[in-house]
Design an enzyme around this catalytic site. Sequence first.
Site, PDB file in Angstrom:
ATOM      1  N   LYS A  16       0.843  -1.200   0.000  1.00  0.00           N
ATOM      2  CA  LYS A  16       0.000   0.000   0.000  1.00  0.00           C
ATOM      3  C   LYS A  16       0.874   1.243   0.000  1.00  0.00           C
ATOM      4  CE  LYS A  16      -0.831   1.789   3.693  1.00  0.00           C
ATOM      5  NZ  LYS A  16      -0.204   2.894   4.510  1.00  0.00           N
ATOM      6  N   PRO A 101       8.759  -5.250   4.129  1.00  0.00           N
ATOM      7  CA  PRO A 101       9.213  -4.965   5.487  1.00  0.00           C
ATOM      8  C   PRO A 101       8.049  -4.904   6.474  1.00  0.00           C
ATOM      9  CG  PRO A 101      10.223  -3.460   3.913  1.00  0.00           C
ATOM     10  CD  PRO A 101       9.149  -4.204   3.177  1.00  0.00           C
ATOM     11  N   ALA A 103       6.068  -3.334   9.845  1.00  0.00           N
ATOM     12  CA  ALA A 103       5.836  -2.029  10.489  1.00  0.00           C
ATOM     13  C   ALA A 103       6.514  -0.923   9.688  1.00  0.00           C
ATOM     14  CB  ALA A 103       6.348  -2.039  11.928  1.00  0.00           C
ATOM     15  N   ASP A 143      -6.337  -0.004   7.930  1.00  0.00           N
ATOM     16  CA  ASP A 143      -6.001  -0.113   6.505  1.00  0.00           C
ATOM     17  C   ASP A 143      -6.586  -1.354   5.840  1.00  0.00           C
ATOM     18  OD1 ASP A 143      -4.580   2.241   6.444  1.00  0.00           O
ATOM     19  OD2 ASP A 143      -2.612   1.295   6.653  1.00  0.00           O
TER      20      ASP A 143
END
Length: 297
Positions: A16, A101, A103, A143
């Site tokens: 995102k 990745p 966080a 999200d």
Amino acid sequence: MNARSGESVTVQARAKINLYLHVLARRKDGYHELDSLFVFGELADVIQVKPARSLRFKSKGPFAERLPDDQDNLILRAAQLLADAVEVKPDAAITLTKNLPVAAGLGGGSADAAATLRALAALWKIPPEAVDLTLLGLGIGADVPACLLSEPCYVGGIGERIDPVTDLPAFPTVLANPGMALPTVSVFGARKQKYSKRSRFRRMPTNIDELVSRLKNRRNDLQSPAIKLCPVIADMLQTIESTDGCRLARLSGSGASCFGIYREIAEAHQAAQILQRRGWWAEATMTASAERPWENL
């Protein structure tokens, strides 16, 4: 792509990207009202689900070792919530290939949860009218509803208001992360500036030049507090901006990942190589087109 093969279902969990993110207000319950334009990269984690006699989870891939413990894993939460909602046993073997990745402001955990909901709904043959996946997803993370859509969209409220965007031009981008996790709650806590206004486009841009011009009149309100907490972000943004062909460099979400917009994919690949030489994770990708391949699962 998403696919069904025999008794397994595979769904991509796309990265995102917040092209802009305005914080509009803080609600009494502590959540923040937002206005953001989401796009999704073709770069993605991958969720595969198969029938099993119990709920099982395993992970692999370059970022698998950085996942949280099972009890906090958004994938397992998504599986259990969906099973409870339709009153079935959460019998499935879930495999995550973790390419993004952790966080990082790329919606990785939310995208993984959303992909899990889609994949299990297909595996368990749950009719669309049996459960509201968007409402279920909002209980997992802000999200997740947008990640269920995984196509360009405006996001409002705390994440529950999703308005799909049509005709937004796809473009090459580089995604970069300094290797530092940056918790969203910490970034919001460090934010001191005034609240912003809702700033959706009156007319959708038709090319990259027009898109970049409009984005420069908007911002990511979390960029400054993220830099305060993780100063290397400023260095990474400057490096992206200095690469050939970069039209815009910005933080995505609450960070620490950043993105750059380019006209040519070759320019994005060259930028990724420069960023990688600095010791940062970086990948070039195209933004994904509007499609809903899971509807055929």
